[in-house]
Design an enzyme around this catalytic site. Structure first.
Site, mmCIF file in Angstrom:
data_model
loop_
_atom_site.group_PDB
_atom_site.id
_atom_site.type_symbol
_atom_site.label_atom_id
_atom_site.label_comp_id
_atom_site.label_asym_id
_atom_site.label_seq_id
_atom_site.Cartn_x
_atom_site.Cartn_y
_atom_site.Cartn_z
ATOM 1 N N CYS A 133 0.833 -1.204 0.000
ATOM 2 C CA CYS A 133 0.000 0.000 0.000
ATOM 3 C C CYS A 133 0.862 1.247 0.000
ATOM 4 C CB CYS A 133 -0.917 -0.019 1.219
ATOM 5 S SG CYS A 133 -2.096 1.352 1.269
ATOM 6 N N CYS A 134 1.891 1.266 0.858
ATOM 7 C CA CYS A 134 2.799 2.417 0.899
ATOM 8 C C CYS A 134 3.543 2.584 -0.425
ATOM 9 C CB CYS A 134 3.803 2.245 2.040
ATOM 10 S SG CYS A 134 3.125 2.475 3.691
ATOM 11 N N CYS A 218 -1.213 7.767 7.679
ATOM 12 C CA CYS A 218 -2.540 7.473 7.143
ATOM 13 C C CYS A 218 -3.435 6.937 8.265
ATOM 14 C CB CYS A 218 -2.430 6.450 6.023
ATOM 15 S SG CYS A 218 -1.602 7.073 4.542
ATOM 16 N N CYS A 221 -3.560 3.116 9.463
ATOM 17 C CA CYS A 221 -2.312 2.548 9.982
ATOM 18 C C CYS A 221 -1.706 3.379 11.105
ATOM 19 C CB CYS A 221 -1.302 2.380 8.849
ATOM 20 S SG CYS A 221 -1.861 1.251 7.547
ATOM 21 N N CYS A 244 7.533 3.936 6.051
ATOM 22 C CA CYS A 244 6.621 3.724 4.925
ATOM 23 C C CYS A 244 7.348 3.288 3.665
ATOM 24 C CB CYS A 244 5.819 4.996 4.654
ATOM 25 S SG CYS A 244 6.801 6.393 4.069
#
Length: 266
Positions: A133-134, A218, A221, A244
């Site tokens: 995702c990062c 975010c 998280c 990240c």
């Protein structure tokens, strides 16, 4: 004839790395013990690091570096990664700080819509693959944006986590082979110094800090942190993950020593 500056701007036609480990070592020696404002003036106004952008999350302590940047060179590009997963408070805080500090060159970076559709259609990749995702929402958009810069400013501080404890003021960005400098002007600042600076200049706090979030990323998280815990322990709680991906911590070599130039900045 005046002696040439040992840190010269690279010829833009040269296809080699912009800067080397030796350049970073020279800069760390030159600015050892120097005032943060003097360092920023040299970087942003004297051009010792070429084209520079500040990378900001507009998080818990971002106001300190952004205030100093605004005082020295308010037209500095400030890159913000809009991942689509931020707390609404972060977006509002970003806009408040930009207006209040007089920053004139906010650059909002977003993930590639096609890549999101292909690799995170549900928007839930953070729940089973936070690294992926990062990568999609932060690493790749920033990598693309930084390709046109020679150096970037970060707001990292040594006290934030063990992975940041030994970082120098100047290092080589290992995200690719372009040889950009990564500059950490606040690496030797302690939490009490940051708080004193914020109070002295009446800088607005991120609204989530008072709610128990000393490190803010975010929303899916980021968790609250108990008093006395590592400020970044609320990031990716439950995962073996501390960064990240846009900041790769320095890794010791085979003999257990940090790479050249990785000296404590304090």
């Amino acid at each position: 004839m005046a002696e040439a500056d040992p840190i010269r701007l690279r010829d833009r036609i040269d296809t080699g790395a912009r800067y080397t480990d030796e350049d970073a070592i020279t800069l760390n020696r030159r600015f050892r013990g120097a005032d943060t404002r003097a360092l920023l003036d040299a970087v942003l106004n004297e051009g010792i690091a070429g084209r520079v952008a500040a990378v900001s999350s507009f998080g818990a302590e971002s106001a300190v570096l952004l205030h100093q940047v605004a005082q020295v060179a308010p037209n500095t590009p400030v890159l913000f990664l809009d991942t689509g997963k931020h707390f609404p408070e972060t977006i509002a805080y970003r806009d408040e700080l930009v207006a209040r500090l007089g920053l004139t060159n906010l650059v909002i970076l977003e993930p590639d819509p096609a890549e999101l559709a292909a690799k995170d259609e549900t928007g839930l990749r953070w729940s089973y693959d936070p690294d992926g995702c990062c990568e999609i929402r932060k690493v790749r958009p920033l990598e693309k944006a930084l390709a046109r810069f020679d150096a970037s400013l970060t707001g990292r501080k040594a006290f934030q986590s063990s992975t940041r404890a030994m970082l120098p003021r100047f290092e080589i960005d290992t995200a690719d082979t372009l040889g950009r400098l990564k500059i950490n002007p606040l690496i030797d600042w302690q939490a009490d110094a940051l708080a004193a600076y914020i109070a002295e200049h009446d800088l607005p706090p991120h609204p989530l800090v008072a709610q128990g979030y000393p490190s803010i990323g975010c929303s899916p998280c980021t968790s609250k942190v108990a008093p006395g815990e590592d400020p970044r322990s609320g990031r990716w709680k439950g995962w073996d993950k501390t960064e990240c991906g846009i900041h790769s911590p320095a890794q010791p070599d085979s003999d257990g020593d940090l790479p050249p130039g990785y000296e404590p900045a304090f």
